[in-house]
Design an enzyme around this catalytic site. Structure first.
Site, mmCIF file in Angstrom:
data_model
loop_
_atom_site.group_PDB
_atom_site.id
_atom_site.type_symbol
_atom_site.label_atom_id
_atom_site.label_comp_id
_atom_site.label_asym_id
_atom_site.label_seq_id
_atom_site.Cartn_x
_atom_site.Cartn_y
_atom_site.Cartn_z
ATOM 1 N N HIS A 16 0.872 -1.199 0.000
ATOM 2 C CA HIS A 16 0.000 0.000 0.000
ATOM 3 C C HIS A 16 0.896 1.231 0.000
ATOM 4 C CE1 HIS A 16 -3.890 2.051 1.431
ATOM 5 N NE2 HIS A 16 -3.029 3.009 1.104
ATOM 6 N N HIS A 18 1.641 5.278 -1.752
ATOM 7 C CA HIS A 18 1.279 6.435 -2.578
ATOM 8 C C HIS A 18 2.560 7.063 -3.111
ATOM 9 C CE1 HIS A 18 -2.951 6.534 -1.204
ATOM 10 N NE2 HIS A 18 -2.432 6.029 -0.108
ATOM 11 N N LEU A 19 2.678 7.121 -4.440
ATOM 12 C CA LEU A 19 3.882 7.718 -5.041
ATOM 13 C C LEU A 19 3.603 9.087 -5.648
ATOM 14 C CD1 LEU A 19 5.463 4.593 -6.807
ATOM 15 C CD2 LEU A 19 6.232 5.706 -4.699
ATOM 16 N N ASN A 44 -5.028 7.011 -6.351
ATOM 17 C CA ASN A 44 -5.804 8.234 -6.057
ATOM 18 C C ASN A 44 -5.066 9.491 -6.515
ATOM 19 O OD1 ASN A 44 -3.928 7.880 -3.961
ATOM 20 N ND2 ASN A 44 -5.183 8.956 -2.462
ATOM 21 N N LYS A 110 -9.094 -0.507 -5.952
ATOM 22 C CA LYS A 110 -9.139 0.128 -4.648
ATOM 23 C C LYS A 110 -10.492 0.796 -4.465
ATOM 24 C CE LYS A 110 -7.649 1.912 -0.750
ATOM 25 N NZ LYS A 110 -6.551 2.832 -0.512
ATOM 26 N N HIS A 147 -10.523 0.936 1.536
ATOM 27 C CA HIS A 147 -10.397 1.957 2.581
ATOM 28 C C HIS A 147 -11.670 1.824 3.417
ATOM 29 C CE1 HIS A 147 -9.040 5.954 4.205
ATOM 30 N NE2 HIS A 147 -10.248 5.822 4.707
ATOM 31 N N HIS A 185 -4.866 -0.620 5.908
ATOM 32 C CA HIS A 185 -4.488 0.183 7.083
ATOM 33 C C HIS A 185 -5.437 0.030 8.265
ATOM 34 C CE1 HIS A 185 -7.290 2.750 4.934
ATOM 35 N NE2 HIS A 185 -6.387 3.213 4.107
ATOM 36 N N ASP A 258 1.214 2.610 3.536
ATOM 37 C CA ASP A 258 0.365 3.779 3.280
ATOM 38 C C ASP A 258 1.195 5.057 3.360
ATOM 39 O OD1 ASP A 258 -1.895 5.184 2.568
ATOM 40 O OD2 ASP A 258 -2.794 5.131 4.556
ATOM 41 N N HIS A 262 2.661 14.493 1.546
ATOM 42 C CA HIS A 262 2.102 15.799 1.163
ATOM 43 C C HIS A 262 3.185 16.806 1.497
ATOM 44 C CE1 HIS A 262 -2.100 14.483 0.624
ATOM 45 N NE2 HIS A 262 -1.881 13.680 1.646
ATOM 46 N N ALA A 274 -4.305 14.750 5.050
ATOM 47 C CA ALA A 274 -4.067 13.499 5.789
ATOM 48 C C ALA A 274 -2.998 12.688 5.079
ATOM 49 C CB ALA A 274 -5.357 12.697 5.860
HETATM 50 O O1 DOR Z 1 -3.922 9.500 5.329
HETATM 51 C C1 DOR Z 1 -4.205 9.140 4.194
HETATM 52 N N1 DOR Z 1 -3.597 9.682 3.116
HETATM 53 N N2 DOR Z 1 -5.139 8.216 4.042
HETATM 54 C C2 DOR Z 1 -5.606 7.879 2.835
HETATM 55 O O2 DOR Z 1 -6.482 7.054 2.760
HETATM 56 C C3 DOR Z 1 -5.103 8.547 1.611
HETATM 57 C C4 DOR Z 1 -3.773 9.098 1.832
HETATM 58 C C5 DOR Z 1 -3.323 10.075 0.756
HETATM 59 O O3 DOR Z 1 -3.453 9.737 -0.427
HETATM 60 O O4 DOR Z 1 -2.830 11.129 1.098
HETATM 61 ZN ZN ZN Z 2 -3.528 4.966 1.279
#
Ligand code: DOR
Ligand code: ZN
Length: 363
Positions: A16, A18-19, A44, A110, A147, A185, A258, A262, A274
């Site tokens: 899991h 995120h790139l 996403n 997803k 999720h 998660h 996960d 950001h 988040a």
């Molecule tokens: O904290 C999170 N950030 N939870 C998620 O489900 C998505 C992720 C994000 O893509 O920033």
């Molecule tokens: Zn995630």
């Protein structure tokens, strides 16, 4: 028993991750490629990855970014192998699922309930609208990653996972008992019990932050935006249940960081995003959690075994080594032209991955 000075693991897989995309990709990919073998890359983006063609184009961008990323990561770069997840929407067709099932580098869909988290606005508004896609996923053995939080504003944010299990997951699994599911998660004792006891093909990922921190960390001496993710950190008793599950040896539980970067500017602001950025330190963070639970001997299965087994892929034949050597978590990591602050920045971790990039590449 004396404490080990070194741990050898099969090369871990992050199920899991995120790139993101664009100018940050070189930085995010190299942060993971230094220690990770395979990853399941989350879809996403804006716009979301909803077709196999989009997934292939994104995968190509990841591989190009990897090739051009910092030279210090070069020795391990060729070991990073991204697998893709497609974003399920109300409109995902049977044909798209069938096509995904034939693509060897697409492993899953997803499910984001619309409005549940970052970039989930194109997510599913009502699972009843996905019947066709879910039928095909069940038929083809395509995994659904979930999720698991309800979006009902009347439900307390700390209860959204537990309520999701009762309101959405249990009925869904009654309708599609053969559907292969990864509940992503986990954050609660209720979710742990559910995954332990449920029948059929279900597994779950657990992040390093949910193993190491409880919700007090969000308010330690003030608001702590870099520990804020969704599902949000829970009470200590939930953290303990997660640690027990991760270190139990139960093959249903495995690593999925996960890691969700950001920019510092988008975290340290009114209404911050988040997501915790853990990629460069993920294995050292998991090692910390497992050592605190006296379960270092189970780390390999959790990080490098159970997930590959669930996704029906061979376990890695490569290895990585961790040494008992203190390292400082960097205050910031390059993120395109900007910066991202790692989880636990400024603190020390006892384990260090040997030969990997544990200091930020110069921007
Ligand atoms: O904290 C999170 N950030 N939870 C998620 O489900 C998505 C992720 C994000 O893509 O920033
Ligand atoms: Zn995630």
């Amino acid at each position: 028993m004396s404490k080990p000075e070194e741990i050898v693991l099969r090369r871990p897989d992050d199920w899991h991750l995120h790139l993101r995309d664009g100018e940050v990709l070189g930085d995010t990919v190299s942060a993971s490629a230094a220690s990770i073998g395979r990853a399941l890359v989350m879809p996403n983006l804006q716009p979301p990855i909803v077709t196999v063609d989009m997934a292939h184009a994104y995968r190509d961008r990841i591989l190009i970014a990897l090739k051009h990323s910092a030279p210090s990561g070069a020795a391990t770069n060729n070991l990073f192998d991204p697998f893709m997840a497609l974003y399920l929407t109300d409109h995902t067709s049977r044909e798209t699922v069938a096509e995904a099932s034939r693509a060897h580098d697409v492993l899953a869909f997803k499910l984001y309930p619309a409005g549940a988290t970052t970039h989930s606005e194109h997510g599913v508004t009502d699972i009843g609208r996905c019947t066709e896609a879910l039928e095909e996923m069940e038929k083809q053995g395509v995994v659904l990653c979930i999720h698991g939080e309800v979006t009902d504003p009347a439900v307390d944010v700390f209860d959204r996972e537990a309520v999701f299990i009762d309101r959405v997951l249990i009925p869904l699994r009654k309708r599609f008992p053969g559907l292969r599911i990864v509940l992503e998660h986990l954050t609660t004792a209720q979710a742990v019990s559910y995954v332990e006891e449920a029948e059929g093909d279900i597994a779950a990922t657990i992040t390093p932050q949910h193993l190491l921190l409880n919700r007090n960390s969000l308010f330690e001496g003030g608001l702590r935006p870099h520990a804020y993710c969704l599902p949000v950190l829970k009470r200590e008793r939930h953290r303990q249940a997660l640690v027990a599950a991760a270190t139990s040896g139960n093959p249903r539980f495995f690593m999925g960081t996960d890691s969700a970067p950001h920019s510092q500017a988008r975290k340290e602001v009114d209404c911050g995003c988040a997501g915790c950025f853990t990629a460069p330190y993920a294995i050292a963070l998991y090692a910390k959690a497992f050592e605190e639970a006296n379960a270092l001997e189970r780390l390999d299965d959790f990080c490098s075994g159970h997930g590959a087994d669930f996704y029906q892929l061979p376990r890695s034949t490569e290895t990585v080594r961790l040494r008992r050597e203190s390292q400082l978590v960097a205050d910031q990591w390059p993120f395109g032209g900007q910066r991202v602050v790692p989880l636990l920045a400024g603190t020390r971790l006892e384990w260090t991955l040997i030969g990997s990039q544990s200091v930020p590449p110069s921007a």
